[in-house]
Design a protein around this motif. Structure first.
Motif, PDB file in Angstrom:
ATOM      1  N   GLY A 286      -5.650  70.134 -36.928  1.00  0.00           N
ATOM      2  CA  GLY A 286      -4.237  70.013 -37.277  1.00  0.00           C
ATOM      3  C   GLY A 286      -3.436  71.096 -36.582  1.00  0.00           C
ATOM      4  O   GLY A 286      -3.718  71.462 -35.441  1.00  0.00           O
ATOM      5  N   ASP A 287      -2.437  71.624 -37.262  1.00  0.00           N
ATOM      6  CA  ASP A 287      -1.660  72.736 -36.695  1.00  0.00           C
ATOM      7  C   ASP A 287      -1.883  74.019 -37.485  1.00  0.00           C
ATOM      8  O   ASP A 287      -1.102  74.957 -37.396  1.00  0.00           O
ATOM      9  N   GLN A 288      -2.991  74.055 -38.260  1.00  0.00           N
ATOM     10  CA  GLN A 288      -3.255  75.183 -39.134  1.00  0.00           C
ATOM     11  C   GLN A 288      -4.405  76.069 -38.659  1.00  0.00           C
ATOM     12  O   GLN A 288      -4.383  77.284 -38.850  1.00  0.00           O
ATOM     13  N   TYR A 289      -5.407  75.462 -38.030  1.00  0.00           N
ATOM     14  CA  TYR A 289      -6.612  76.219 -37.701  1.00  0.00           C
ATOM     15  C   TYR A 289      -7.065  75.975 -36.270  1.00  0.00           C
ATOM     16  O   TYR A 289      -6.861  74.898 -35.702  1.00  0.00           O
ATOM     17  N   LEU A 290      -7.723  76.994 -35.720  1.00  0.00           N
ATOM     18  CA  LEU A 290      -8.427  76.899 -34.456  1.00  0.00           C
ATOM     19  C   LEU A 290      -9.915  76.979 -34.782  1.00  0.00           C
ATOM     20  O   LEU A 290     -10.351  77.882 -35.498  1.00  0.00           O
ATOM     21  N   VAL A 291     -10.689  76.034 -34.260  1.00  0.00           N
ATOM     22  CA  VAL A 291     -12.109  75.928 -34.609  1.00  0.00           C
ATOM     23  C   VAL A 291     -12.962  76.299 -33.405  1.00  0.00           C
ATOM     24  O   VAL A 291     -12.773  75.757 -32.312  1.00  0.00           O
ATOM     25  N   VAL A 292     -13.881  77.231 -33.601  1.00  0.00           N
ATOM     26  CA  VAL A 292     -14.857  77.611 -32.570  1.00  0.00           C
ATOM     27  C   VAL A 292     -16.240  77.243 -33.109  1.00  0.00           C
ATOM     28  O   VAL A 292     -16.658  77.751 -34.154  1.00  0.00           O
ATOM     29  N   GLU A 293     -16.932  76.374 -32.388  1.00  0.00           N
ATOM     30  CA  GLU A 293     -18.185  75.808 -32.895  1.00  0.00           C
ATOM     31  C   GLU A 293     -19.265  75.867 -31.825  1.00  0.00           C
ATOM     32  O   GLU A 293     -18.999  75.583 -30.654  1.00  0.00           O
ATOM     33  N   ASN A 294     -20.472  76.273 -32.212  1.00  0.00           N
ATOM     34  CA  ASN A 294     -21.592  76.288 -31.261  1.00  0.00           C
ATOM     35  C   ASN A 294     -22.862  75.772 -31.931  1.00  0.00           C
ATOM     36  O   ASN A 294     -23.020  75.883 -33.162  1.00  0.00           O
ATOM     37  N   ASN A 295     -23.757  75.199 -31.105  1.00  0.00           N
ATOM     38  CA  ASN A 295     -25.046  74.778 -31.630  1.00  0.00           C
ATOM     39  C   ASN A 295     -25.909  76.002 -31.896  1.00  0.00           C
ATOM     40  O   ASN A 295     -25.827  77.020 -31.204  1.00  0.00           O
ATOM     41  N   ILE A 296     -26.724  75.912 -32.958  1.00  0.00           N
ATOM     42  CA  ILE A 296     -27.561  77.046 -33.370  1.00  0.00           C
ATOM     43  C   ILE A 296     -28.938  76.913 -32.738  1.00  0.00           C
ATOM     44  O   ILE A 296     -29.632  75.914 -32.923  1.00  0.00           O
ATOM     45  N   GLN A 297     -29.312  77.926 -31.948  1.00  0.00           N
ATOM     46  CA  GLN A 297     -30.662  78.016 -31.385  1.00  0.00           C
ATOM     47  C   GLN A 297     -31.012  79.499 -31.286  1.00  0.00           C
ATOM     48  O   GLN A 297     -30.953  80.105 -30.218  1.00  0.00           O
ATOM     49  N   GLU A 298     -31.309  80.043 -32.446  1.00  0.00           N
ATOM     50  CA  GLU A 298     -31.425  81.491 -32.604  1.00  0.00           C
ATOM     51  C   GLU A 298     -32.546  82.082 -31.754  1.00  0.00           C
ATOM     52  O   GLU A 298     -33.612  81.489 -31.580  1.00  0.00           O
ATOM     53  N   LYS A 299     -32.268  83.289 -31.260  1.00  0.00           N
ATOM     54  CA  LYS A 299     -33.281  84.034 -30.514  1.00  0.00           C
ATOM     55  C   LYS A 299     -34.354  84.538 -31.464  1.00  0.00           C
ATOM     56  O   LYS A 299     -34.076  84.870 -32.621  1.00  0.00           O
ATOM     57  N   THR A 300     -35.580  84.577 -30.978  1.00  0.00           N
ATOM     58  CA  THR A 300     -36.656  85.127 -31.805  1.00  0.00           C
ATOM     59  C   THR A 300     -36.521  86.636 -31.937  1.00  0.00           C
ATOM     60  O   THR A 300     -36.869  87.224 -32.961  1.00  0.00           O
ATOM     61  N   ILE A 301     -35.995  87.277 -30.887  1.00  0.00           N
ATOM     62  CA  ILE A 301     -35.714  88.712 -30.928  1.00  0.00           C
ATOM     63  C   ILE A 301     -34.215  88.889 -30.721  1.00  0.00           C
ATOM     64  O   ILE A 301     -33.693  88.652 -29.628  1.00  0.00           O
ATOM     65  N   LEU A 302     -33.528  89.256 -31.791  1.00  0.00           N
ATOM     66  CA  LEU A 302     -32.072  89.384 -31.718  1.00  0.00           C
ATOM     67  C   LEU A 302     -31.677  90.674 -31.028  1.00  0.00           C
ATOM     68  O   LEU A 302     -32.340  91.702 -31.162  1.00  0.00           O
ATOM     69  N   GLU A 303     -30.563  90.584 -30.279  1.00  0.00           N
ATOM     70  CA  GLU A 303     -30.006  91.790 -29.686  1.00  0.00           C
ATOM     71  C   GLU A 303     -29.423  92.674 -30.769  1.00  0.00           C
ATOM     72  O   GLU A 303     -29.003  92.206 -31.834  1.00  0.00           O
ATOM     73  N   LYS A 304     -29.398  93.960 -30.504  1.00  0.00           N
ATOM     74  CA  LYS A 304     -28.840  94.904 -31.474  1.00  0.00           C
ATOM     75  C   LYS A 304     -27.376  94.584 -31.717  1.00  0.00           C
ATOM     76  O   LYS A 304     -26.596  94.419 -30.794  1.00  0.00           O
ATOM     77  N   SER A 305     -26.994  94.490 -32.991  1.00  0.00           N
ATOM     78  CA  SER A 305     -25.621  94.126 -33.332  1.00  0.00           C
ATOM     79  C   SER A 305     -25.077  95.070 -34.390  1.00  0.00           C
ATOM     80  O   SER A 305     -25.797  95.480 -35.306  1.00  0.00           O
ATOM     81  N   THR A 306     -23.807  95.434 -34.256  1.00  0.00           N
ATOM     82  CA  THR A 306     -23.154  96.281 -35.263  1.00  0.00           C
ATOM     83  C   THR A 306     -22.698  95.466 -36.470  1.00  0.00           C
ATOM     84  O   THR A 306     -22.338  96.015 -37.497  1.00  0.00           O
ATOM     85  N   ARG A 307     -22.653  94.137 -36.334  1.00  0.00           N
ATOM     86  CA  ARG A 307     -22.294  93.212 -37.415  1.00  0.00           C
ATOM     87  C   ARG A 307     -20.882  93.457 -37.947  1.00  0.00           C
ATOM     88  O   ARG A 307     -20.605  93.180 -39.109  1.00  0.00           O
ATOM     89  N   VAL A 308     -20.010  93.996 -37.126  1.00  0.00           N
ATOM     90  CA  VAL A 308     -18.637  94.222 -37.592  1.00  0.00           C
ATOM     91  C   VAL A 308     -17.647  93.295 -36.914  1.00  0.00           C
ATOM     92  O   VAL A 308     -16.492  93.218 -37.328  1.00  0.00           O
ATOM     93  N   GLY A 309     -18.063  92.585 -35.857  1.00  0.00           N
ATOM     94  CA  GLY A 309     -17.117  91.761 -35.111  1.00  0.00           C
ATOM     95  C   GLY A 309     -16.486  90.676 -35.948  1.00  0.00           C
ATOM     96  O   GLY A 309     -15.258  90.584 -36.062  1.00  0.00           O
ATOM     97  N   LEU A 310     -17.319  89.831 -36.590  1.00  0.00           N
ATOM     98  CA  LEU A 310     -16.793  88.738 -37.405  1.00  0.00           C
ATOM     99  C   LEU A 310     -16.056  89.268 -38.627  1.00  0.00           C
ATOM    100  O   LEU A 310     -15.005  88.756 -38.999  1.00  0.00           O
TER     101      LEU A 310
END
Length: 343
Positions: A286-310
């Motif tokens: 609509g005119d209310q939201y912008l949607v960002v969507e991705n398929n999930i295929q998680e890494k077995t070894i995640l990169e180091k993240s500060t977890r503050v971005g979202l």
């Protein structure tokens, strides 16, 4: 600042009502019938009863009108509509209320004929005074809330800047180095020249937008295109980004670097390979939201993240609008919906 969704509105005015209603209920008849009150005539009790009943009915009715209008028109740019609506409803209600009181209390109980416009005119002055008090308190509270939001938004903006820029070199040194590098690249090496230009665009946008609370979506998408270009040099067709936006959406606003953070998170936490390409879709709801969507295929070894971005995005939007950032993980898709804002 966008506040298109109205929050339930209530008035915390019990003390004001407990003091104001008896006070006006006594003062108005005392001033109108000063001689009778000085002589302590028997009729003063009738005037007091009528005065208190009138004040109670007019005060409480107009109070409900204010609550209704503030819920219907909560935004600052709707102030004129709200005040005009309150004024019109207050006049109609006050006339009807005083007319009924004159008919029921004065005529039926005390047997006294009163011109219906007399009670109406008498009630106008205290009604206007009460409205002025309520509106003054309302605007003062709104001003304090806006100051608190501005201060909180400034803190969130600083945190965002530190997160994005904490590992960067001095901007002047960086751009001087990029210019030097551009001079060293052979003119025939078009790909290297383009990559360097896009890299310069990315850093320039970060530096220009870091002090802003919102930016036009058109500018954010232009920056995002440069950021995606840099990543596609690395991942090639393994990273697929599709945009589906209307021209009207480009004229709305978002918080700066919010889309880049979402794309960066998608790349950071998911496999991007020829066998498992990462597919990201950017579209409007609509005119209310912008949607960002991705398929999930998680890494077995995640990169180091500060977890503050979202969380930073969520915090910044909470200070700009009542509409919340929505995070949905379902059906093999990770979806984030961010509100589109008016300037």
């Amino acid at each position: 600042m966008d506040t298109t969704d109205a929050k339930p509105y209530t008035l915390n005015d019990l003390t004001l009502r407990l003091i104001g209603i008896p006070l006006f209920g006594f003062l108005v008849p005392a001033l109108l019938h000063a001689d009778e009150f000085r002589e302590f005539a028997p009729t003063i009790w009738m005037h007091l009863i009528v005065g208190i009943c009138t004040t109670l009915l007019v005060w409480e009715g107009n109070r409900l009108i204010m609550i209704y209008m503030r819920r219907a028109f909560p935004n600052y740019n709707q102030t004129t509509k709200r005040l005009l609506g309150e004024g019109a409803l207050a006049l109609v209600y006050t006339f009807v209320a005083t007319y009924l009181l004159d008919e029921v209390v004065c005529k039926a109980i005390f047997g006294k004929e009163i011109d219906p416009f007399t009670g109406f005119r008498t009630s106008l002055i205290p009604t206007v005074v009460v409205y002025l008090v309520y509106e003054a308190v309302y605007f003062f509270e709104a001003w304090k809330a806006n100051v608190r939001k501005t201060e909180a938004l400034a803190r969130e903006s600083v945190q965002s800047q530190l997160e994005v820029l904490k590992n960067q070199l001095d901007p002047h040194f960086l751009f001087n180095s990029l210019n030097t590098l551009a001079a060293l690249i052979d003119d025939e090496n078009v790909n290297a020249q383009q990559y360097l230009e896009r890299l310069s665009d990315v850093y320039r946008y970060v530096l220009v937008s870091r002090s802003k609370n919102t930016v036009p979506l058109e500018e954010e998408i232009g920056f995002l295109d440069a950021y995606i270009y840099l990543n596609k040099i690395r991942f090639r067709d393994n990273l697929q980004v599709v945009k589906n936006l209307s021209p009207d959406a480009y004229r709305q606003y978002v918080t700066p670097l919010s889309l880049q953070m979402l794309i960066e998170n998608a790349i950071k936490h998911n496999v991007v390979s020829k066998e498992n390409p990462l597919k990201i879709r950017i579209q409007q709801e609509g005119d209310q939201y912008l949607v960002v969507e991705n398929n999930i295929q998680e890494k077995t070894i995640l990169e180091k993240s500060t977890r503050v971005g979202l969380q930073n995005i969520i915090n910044r939007y909470s200070l700009l609008t009542d509409r919340q950032v929505e995070v949905i993980r379902s059906g093999g898709l990770f979806t984030v919906k961010i509100p589109l804002l008016l300037n």
